[in-house]
Design a protein around this motif. Structure first.
Motif, PDB file in Angstrom:
ATOM      1  N   ILE A  20       0.814  -1.212   0.000  1.00  0.00           N
ATOM      2  CA  ILE A  20       0.000   0.000   0.000  1.00  0.00           C
ATOM      3  C   ILE A  20       0.847   1.260   0.000  1.00  0.00           C
ATOM      4  N   GLY A  21       2.062   1.184   0.518  1.00  0.00           N
ATOM      5  CA  GLY A  21       2.980   2.303   0.398  1.00  0.00           C
ATOM      6  C   GLY A  21       2.915   3.323   1.519  1.00  0.00           C
ATOM      7  N   ILE A  22       2.157   3.038   2.587  1.00  0.00           N
ATOM      8  CA  ILE A  22       2.060   3.951   3.719  1.00  0.00           C
ATOM      9  C   ILE A  22       2.408   3.192   5.001  1.00  0.00           C
ATOM     10  N   GLU A  23       2.454   3.923   6.110  1.00  0.00           N
ATOM     11  CA  GLU A  23       2.716   3.274   7.389  1.00  0.00           C
ATOM     12  C   GLU A  23       1.644   2.228   7.675  1.00  0.00           C
ATOM     13  N   ALA A  24       2.071   0.995   7.977  1.00  0.00           N
ATOM     14  CA  ALA A  24       1.124  -0.077   8.288  1.00  0.00           C
ATOM     15  C   ALA A  24       0.867  -0.164   9.782  1.00  0.00           C
ATOM     16  N   PHE A  25       1.929   0.026  10.588  1.00  0.00           N
ATOM     17  CA  PHE A  25       1.746  -0.037  12.036  1.00  0.00           C
ATOM     18  C   PHE A  25       2.895   0.659  12.745  1.00  0.00           C
ATOM     19  N   LYS A  26       2.657   0.956  14.020  1.00  0.00           N
ATOM     20  CA  LYS A  26       3.690   1.461  14.923  1.00  0.00           C
ATOM     21  C   LYS A  26       3.810   0.503  16.088  1.00  0.00           C
ATOM     22  N   ILE A  27       5.017   0.482  16.684  1.00  0.00           N
ATOM     23  CA  ILE A  27       5.238  -0.380  17.830  1.00  0.00           C
ATOM     24  C   ILE A  27       6.382   0.200  18.666  1.00  0.00           C
ATOM     25  N   LEU A  28       6.245   0.121  19.985  1.00  0.00           N
ATOM     26  CA  LEU A  28       7.303   0.552  20.889  1.00  0.00           C
ATOM     27  C   LEU A  28       8.243  -0.622  21.153  1.00  0.00           C
ATOM     28  N   LEU A 254      -1.403  -5.336  -8.371  1.00  0.00           N
ATOM     29  CA  LEU A 254      -1.803  -4.945  -7.019  1.00  0.00           C
ATOM     30  C   LEU A 254      -1.833  -3.424  -6.886  1.00  0.00           C
ATOM     31  N   SER A 255      -0.829  -2.748  -7.441  1.00  0.00           N
ATOM     32  CA  SER A 255      -0.758  -1.287  -7.360  1.00  0.00           C
ATOM     33  C   SER A 255      -1.961  -0.630  -8.030  1.00  0.00           C
ATOM     34  N   LYS A 256      -2.415  -1.200  -9.154  1.00  0.00           N
ATOM     35  CA  LYS A 256      -3.589  -0.651  -9.835  1.00  0.00           C
ATOM     36  C   LYS A 256      -4.839  -0.803  -8.980  1.00  0.00           C
ATOM     37  N   THR A 261      -8.646   2.388  -4.410  1.00  0.00           N
ATOM     38  CA  THR A 261      -9.236   2.413  -3.074  1.00  0.00           C
ATOM     39  C   THR A 261      -9.443   3.842  -2.604  1.00  0.00           C
ATOM     40  N   SER A 262     -10.334   3.985  -1.653  1.00  0.00           N
ATOM     41  CA  SER A 262     -10.702   5.310  -1.139  1.00  0.00           C
ATOM     42  C   SER A 262     -10.015   5.569   0.193  1.00  0.00           C
ATOM     43  N   ASN A 263      -9.741   6.853   0.481  1.00  0.00           N
ATOM     44  CA  ASN A 263      -9.200   7.234   1.778  1.00  0.00           C
ATOM     45  C   ASN A 263     -10.277   7.309   2.851  1.00  0.00           C
ATOM     46  N   GLU A 264     -11.540   7.326   2.411  1.00  0.00           N
ATOM     47  CA  GLU A 264     -12.653   7.400   3.364  1.00  0.00           C
ATOM     48  C   GLU A 264     -12.807   6.067   4.084  1.00  0.00           C
TER      49      GLU A 264
END
Length: 348
Positions: A20-28, A254-256, A261-264
């Motif tokens: 997807i090209g964005i942050e998937a998760f954060k973790i400490l 997959l990229s197409k 997909t929507s940001n909503e």
């Protein structure tokens, strides 16, 4: 800056560059620990095209938090279909295999697949997870007419030798699925889609696992999916399933799909997102037989609550998403540092 009376954490942001090209998760994670793995796009399973698989480990490699990849399965009483897709083959990307209880799944699936490189492995203990957790999982499965939902969870303590070092590990997993029937000319057919998921573990040198409770719980509680990533991922799954796409043949394809997909974020997806986070937390609470090893603190920089190990007299954070906890009343991380540390307060 760190001594025996203090512990330092950093925020790790994982970017899903493959998909997807964005942050998937954060973790400490503790500041001197390493991260390895991430999101892997499978491309041959329309219902589960991506899985998380990663580990966070100490410098010596003897303490480790690991997330194992979800496993997707399919089963049916349709003998004609089974003759074409026998046990062990793949049907629409899911392995053909009859459903099983979690403890049996540990013995038959998890250990053979993910702990086949250790020696003298022994099962120390196994327990079912609380019924309220199971009910929470079932509630999270979409209601559809004619579909039977099922879920069960368990944890297993194992011991073994790795590189000659005696180790202990506690593994958690959930078995969940849906079963549906429909009439055919050959009679009533029952199909079952089921998953072995929420698979994660804590491991340490034998006799030292409980001593790491606070650190492991901090890591596990801090894991947060990015709602935007979760939103787009669910739209990809819906796209593949609705169009009966059996397999994505390239990252370009997959990229197409992702570009459409929507940001909503719909209410349904947000409800599913919160449900998943709640289940993660409930599973983590079952790690130790001791008191819960984390406290809530308010981070004014990020304006959010964060869970950190309990038992320390003071906690500090900075704009980089790092945290330091200390027992030393004279400790001040700003001394000798070019980073501005801000003290944070425990929430009652």
């Amino acid at each position: 800056m760190q001594d025996i009376t203090s512990i330092r954490f950093k925020t790790l942001s994982y970017i899903d560059r493959e998909g997807i090209g964005i942050e998937a998760f954060k973790i400490l994670i503790p500041s001197d620990w390493q991260f390895e793995g991430g999101i892997k796009w499978i491309l041959n399973n329309p219902g589960m095209p991506a899985v998380a698989s990663f580990r966070v480990y100490s410098p010596e490699g003897r303490e480790e938090f690991e997330v194992l990849p979800n496993q997707a399965f399919f089963w049916t009483n349709n003998q004609m279909l089974l003759s074409v897709f026998p046990i062990g083959s793949y049907y629409f990307g899911s392995e053909v295999r009859p459903p099983t209880k979690p403890i049996e799944a540990f013995k038959e699936i998890v250990i053979p697949r993910f702990r086949n490189n250790v020696f003298d492995l022994r099962i120390v203990d196994s327990q079912s997870l609380p019924q309220e957790l199971v009910e929470a999982i079932i509630t999270g499965i979409s209601e559809q007419p004619g579909i039977l939902k099922f879920a069960d969870g368990a944890k297993m303590r194992i011991s073994y030798k790795r590189n000659g070092i005696p180790m202990e590990e506690e593994i958690y997993a959930i078995v969940e699925g849906i079963a549906f029937t429909f009439p055919t000319v050959h009679g009533i057919v029952s199909n079952i889609n089921w998953w072995l998921d929420y698979i994660f573990s804590f491991k340490a040198e034998k006799g030292k696992l409980e001593a790491q409770t606070k650190i492991f719980q901090t890591i596990a509680y801090s894991f947060k999916l990015n709602p935007q990533w979760f939103n787009k991922y669910n739209q990809v799954v819906e796209y593949l399933v609705q169009r009966q796409i059996q397999q994505i043949h390239s990252i370009g394809q997959l990229s197409k799909i992702i570009s459409q997909t929507s940001n909503e974020i719909s209410d349904m997806i947000m409800q599913s997102y919160y449900q998943r986070q709640a289940i993660n937390d409930k599973i983590t609470e079952n790690f130790s037989q001791y008191i819960r090893g984390v406290d809530n603190y308010y981070n004014p920089i990020e304006q959010k609550t964060v869970e950190l190990p309990s038992g320390y007299s003071s906690a500090w954070t900075n704009s980089l998403g790092e945290y330091i906890l200390s027992d030393d009343p004279d400790f001040n991380p700003n001394i000798g540092s070019n980073i501005n540390w801000q003290k944070i307060e425990r929430k009652e």
